[in-house]
Design an enzyme around this catalytic site. Structure first.
Site, PDB file in Angstrom:
ATOM      1  N   HIS A  99       0.890  -1.164   0.000  1.00  0.00           N
ATOM      2  CA  HIS A  99       0.000   0.000   0.000  1.00  0.00           C
ATOM      3  C   HIS A  99       0.932   1.218   0.000  1.00  0.00           C
ATOM      4  O   HIS A  99       2.038   1.146   0.552  1.00  0.00           O
ATOM      5  CB  HIS A  99      -0.826   0.135   1.274  1.00  0.00           C
ATOM      6  N   ASP A 102       2.490   1.980   3.329  1.00  0.00           N
ATOM      7  CA  ASP A 102       3.515   1.079   3.866  1.00  0.00           C
ATOM      8  C   ASP A 102       4.921   1.532   3.503  1.00  0.00           C
ATOM      9  O   ASP A 102       5.869   1.273   4.241  1.00  0.00           O
ATOM     10  CB  ASP A 102       3.385  -0.346   3.290  1.00  0.00           C
TER      11      ASP A 102
HETATM   12  C1  XUL Z   1      -7.296  -6.662   4.892  1.00  0.00           C
HETATM   13  C2  XUL Z   1      -6.528  -7.094   3.715  1.00  0.00           C
HETATM   14  C3  XUL Z   1      -5.709  -6.048   3.028  1.00  0.00           C
HETATM   15  C4  XUL Z   1      -5.693  -6.182   1.541  1.00  0.00           C
HETATM   16  C5  XUL Z   1      -5.000  -5.042   0.843  1.00  0.00           C
HETATM   17  O1  XUL Z   1      -7.976  -7.665   5.529  1.00  0.00           O
HETATM   18  O2  XUL Z   1      -6.521  -8.246   3.365  1.00  0.00           O
HETATM   19  O3  XUL Z   1      -4.426  -6.071   3.542  1.00  0.00           O
HETATM   20  O4  XUL Z   1      -5.061  -7.362   1.151  1.00  0.00           O
HETATM   21  O5  XUL Z   1      -5.516  -3.807   1.189  1.00  0.00           O
END
Ligand code: XUL
Ligand code: CO
Length: 433
Positions: A99, A102
């Site tokens: 993300h 991150d």
């Molecule tokens: C949350 C989840 C996230 C997604 C990406 O449960 O799985 O980490 O994978 O936003």
């Protein structure tokens, strides 16, 4: 170079008899199976967030992990990247995922957040080029900051919709720049806490329009990866709109996007939705929207999204069985959206959690491939529906109730129940796992 993983050797394959903790026993990246290497079949990816950005908190307590890169400067973000790519080298997996939140600290304004994203992706790009590690997918964190507390695309405040659109735009740009093979949307806050303050129809419309704009923008910039939605029924919201595969498919159809967007399915999310992982995979495959997986499990007792590393070979085998029946991965892969338990403090825990998970997946995958090659399960399934292949029976599906009723009476149709043979099929699975 940092010294975070000092003295930890590169993990290589030694075979099932090895007792070396720092060796793969089942995952041999070079091993050929059906004309493809295990590395190319499984396409492992490491999630930046749980491994490098998560402090080890739970609802009752905060940080347990002591990581030298925790903080909000760009220098620390670069140190985090250095450590991350050191782990990627030790594990040798081909992919990673992030993300925006991150990989760099958020700025004071959207413009500063975007420019910091450009700066850190220059750095990540150099590291990718030097190491050969590739980006499986990028995504925007539209759920942690308090501005998103009432949703991102589905927020009642149009300014949050706008902020979300602008954030997705720079995350798509960053994903394209780093050669990402997919772009994921997980709608963590796209849902509601109470219907008393929620206009469902309006929020669904906003989410649909946002997704259309994402697809359009991806095309405009020449992103030829796959756009993926990751369904989850609830948590953090009480109800999340992307509940499960079938729900998302209805949503995609409504907005004409069923040919544009596929699914990133997570084992733990399937369990929260009251499904098995293989159900979600089979459903997505049957609808032509299977894309990628997040291979992290939930604890079956705690009832929430515990994001644990996989350790159950029979379960993983049934999941990969569906993946293989769907034709395997194309742009997708096996991402470990998995975090350590908060007591697993040591750098070595991070390495061996992944190494063990690679082995569990390799065992499950090989079992799945063997079950498919054996054919007994598929033969039994085919036989179960074989009567539908006769022309008279097949024609029923385009017939009418009154015509069928007339035939039932004329021919004295009298259904005779047949065994579903479930235990015998489970015995067949047990030969392989
Ligand atoms: C949350 C989840 C996230 C997604 C990406 O449960 O799985 O980490 O994978 O936003
Ligand atoms: Co996930």
């Amino acid at each position: 170079m940092t010294d975070f993983f000092k003295d930890i050797p590169t993990i290589t394959y030694e075979g099932p008899d090895s007792t070396n903790e720092f060796a793969f026993k089942h995952y041999n990246p070079a091993e050929q199976l059906n004309g493809k290497s295990m590395q190319d079949h499984l396409r492992f990816g490491v999630a930046y967030w749980h491994s490098f950005a998560w402090p080890g908190g739970d609802p009752f307590g905060g940080q347990t992990f002591d990581r030298p890169w925790f903080g909000d400067t760009m220098d620390l973000a670069r140190m985090k990247a250095d450590v991350a790519f050191e782990m990627f080298r030790i594990l040798g997996q081909p992919y990673y995922c992030w993300h925006d939140a991150d990989v760099r600290p958020e700025g004071a304004t959207l413009a500063e957040s975007r420019s910091r994203m450009e700066e850190i992706t220059d750095y990540l790009g150099e590291k990718q080029a030097a190491s050969g590690t590739k980006l499986l997918w990028g995504t925007a964190n539209l759920f942690s900051n308090r501005r998103f507390m009432s949703g991102a695309a589905t927020n009642p405040d149009p300014d949050v919709f706008a902020y979300s659109a602008a954030t997705i735009k720079y995350c798509l740009d960053a994903t394209l720049k780093l050669g990402g093979e997919n772009y994921v949307l997980w709608g963590g806050r796209e849902g509601y806490e109470t219907l008393l303050n929620t206009d469902l129809a309006r929020e669904r419309q906003q989410a649909g329009r946002m997704l259309c704009m994402v697809v359009d923008y991806a095309k405009k910039i020449g992103f030829d990866g796959t756009i993926l939605i990751e369904p989850k029924p609830q948590e953090p919201t009480k109800h999340q709109y992307d509940y499960d595969t079938a729900t998302v498919y209805g949503f995609l159809k409504d907005f004409g996007l069923e040919g544009e967007v596929k699914m990133n399915l997570e084992q733990g999310h399937a369990i929260l939705a009251g499904h098995s992982f293989e159900h979600e995979l089979a459903m997505a495959a049957s609808l032509g929207i299977f894309g990628s997986i997040d291979m992290n499990r939930n604890d079956y007792q705690s009832g929430w999204d515990t994001d644990q590393f996989p350790n159950n070979v029979p379960e993983v085998a049934l999941a990969y069985y569906e993946v293989l029946k769907a034709g395997g991965f194309t742009t997708g892969g096996t991402n470990f959206d998995a975090k350590l338990r908060r007591q697993s403090l040591d750098p070595v825990d991070l390495i061996l959690a992944h190494a063990g998970a690679f082995d569990v997946c390799a065992r499950g995958f090989k079992a799945a491939a063997a079950m498919l090659a054996d054919g007994a399960l598929e033969d039994a399934r085919t036989a179960r529906y074989a009567d539908w292949d006769t022309p008279a029976n097949a024609a029923m599906l385009t017939s009418s109730l009154d015509a069928i009723a007339a035939r039932v009476e004329a021919e004295g149709v009298d259904p005779q129940p047949k065994s579903g043979r479930q235990e015998r099929l489970e015995n067949i699975v047990n030969r392989f796992v």
